[in-house]
Design a protein around this motif. Structure first.
Motif, PDB file in Angstrom:
ATOM      1  N   VAL A   7     -78.702  71.569  -0.611  1.00  0.00           N
ATOM      2  CA  VAL A   7     -80.015  71.020  -0.917  1.00  0.00           C
ATOM      3  C   VAL A   7     -80.699  70.722   0.404  1.00  0.00           C
ATOM      4  CG1 VAL A   7     -81.281  69.150  -2.032  1.00  0.00           C
ATOM      5  CG2 VAL A   7     -79.180  70.010  -3.074  1.00  0.00           C
ATOM      6  N   ALA A  18     -83.056  73.779  -3.652  1.00  0.00           N
ATOM      7  CA  ALA A  18     -81.676  73.619  -4.107  1.00  0.00           C
ATOM      8  C   ALA A  18     -81.094  75.017  -4.282  1.00  0.00           C
ATOM      9  CB  ALA A  18     -81.645  72.855  -5.426  1.00  0.00           C
ATOM     10  N   THR A  19     -80.081  75.335  -3.481  1.00  0.00           N
ATOM     11  CA  THR A  19     -79.483  76.663  -3.508  1.00  0.00           C
ATOM     12  C   THR A  19     -78.089  76.581  -4.122  1.00  0.00           C
ATOM     13  OG1 THR A  19     -80.686  77.216  -1.483  1.00  0.00           O
ATOM     14  CG2 THR A  19     -78.855  78.654  -2.075  1.00  0.00           C
ATOM     15  N   PHE A  36     -78.127  66.729  -4.969  1.00  0.00           N
ATOM     16  CA  PHE A  36     -79.505  66.908  -5.434  1.00  0.00           C
ATOM     17  C   PHE A  36     -80.187  65.552  -5.605  1.00  0.00           C
ATOM     18  CE2 PHE A  36     -82.840  67.399  -8.544  1.00  0.00           C
ATOM     19  CZ  PHE A  36     -83.396  68.635  -8.271  1.00  0.00           C
ATOM     20  N   VAL A  52     -85.283  76.198  -7.094  1.00  0.00           N
ATOM     21  CA  VAL A  52     -83.852  76.329  -7.382  1.00  0.00           C
ATOM     22  C   VAL A  52     -83.515  77.791  -7.129  1.00  0.00           C
ATOM     23  CG1 VAL A  52     -82.011  76.072  -9.072  1.00  0.00           C
ATOM     24  CG2 VAL A  52     -83.977  74.496  -9.107  1.00  0.00           C
ATOM     25  N   ALA A  54     -81.040  80.509  -7.249  1.00  0.00           N
ATOM     26  CA  ALA A  54     -79.771  80.918  -7.858  1.00  0.00           C
ATOM     27  C   ALA A  54     -79.476  82.385  -7.576  1.00  0.00           C
ATOM     28  CB  ALA A  54     -79.820  80.662  -9.359  1.00  0.00           C
ATOM     29  N   TYR A  75     -84.754  69.063 -14.290  1.00  0.00           N
ATOM     30  CA  TYR A  75     -85.750  69.519 -13.322  1.00  0.00           C
ATOM     31  C   TYR A  75     -87.160  69.242 -13.826  1.00  0.00           C
ATOM     32  CZ  TYR A  75     -81.841  72.278 -11.376  1.00  0.00           C
ATOM     33  OH  TYR A  75     -80.643  72.684 -10.842  1.00  0.00           O
ATOM     34  N   MET A  85     -87.673  78.959 -10.195  1.00  0.00           N
ATOM     35  CA  MET A  85     -86.262  79.299 -10.353  1.00  0.00           C
ATOM     36  C   MET A  85     -86.099  80.730  -9.882  1.00  0.00           C
ATOM     37  SD  MET A  85     -83.104  78.661 -11.518  1.00  0.00           S
ATOM     38  CE  MET A  85     -83.290  77.179 -12.486  1.00  0.00           C
TER      39      MET A  85
END
Length: 118
Positions: A7, A18-19, A36, A52, A54, A75, A85
């Motif tokens: 984060v 946020a990974t 987080f 985020v 992902a 979220y 996202m």
């Protein structure tokens, strides 16, 4: 990415990133949630865009799909200016993400890469 999650706050661009990546386990999910929330408590969320990422996330096991659904809902309640996202490069994981987004009426924007984050 060697860590399964990270984060970071970009104060210049007003991004809260946020990974997540790899094969997530329950302990990873708990560590991610802690990091987080800790980082999130340091900013005024209404001034930031949540991203985020992902992209490197591997297929999510069935027992973690409920947690992922809860994360999507969380979220949306945190008051970020915008939410992005970044879908996984894995077609199966991206499908999982899209299904959860639909199920939770996700108000964020699904994108294919960080380049699409505005």
């Amino acid at each position: 990415m060697t860590e399964k999650f990270n984060v970071e706050v970009d104060k210049t661009k007003k991004l809260f990133i946020a990974t997540v990546g790899g094969f997530f386990q329950m302990s990873d999910a708990e560590g991610f949630a802690f990091q987080f929330m800790q980082a999130g408590s340091q900013i005024q969320s209404s001034e930031y865009t949540l991203v985020v990422n992902a992209h490197e996330l591997a297929t999510v096991k069935q027992d973690l799909l409920d947690l992922l659904e809860q994360a999507f809902k969380m979220y949306m309640t945190l008051g970020f200016k915008k939410i992005y996202m970044v879908e996984s490069k894995s077609a199966i994981t991206s499908l999982q993400i899209r299904k959860i987004a639909e199920k939770t009426n996700f108000s964020g924007i699904l994108v294919k890469s960080m380049d699409e984050v505005k």
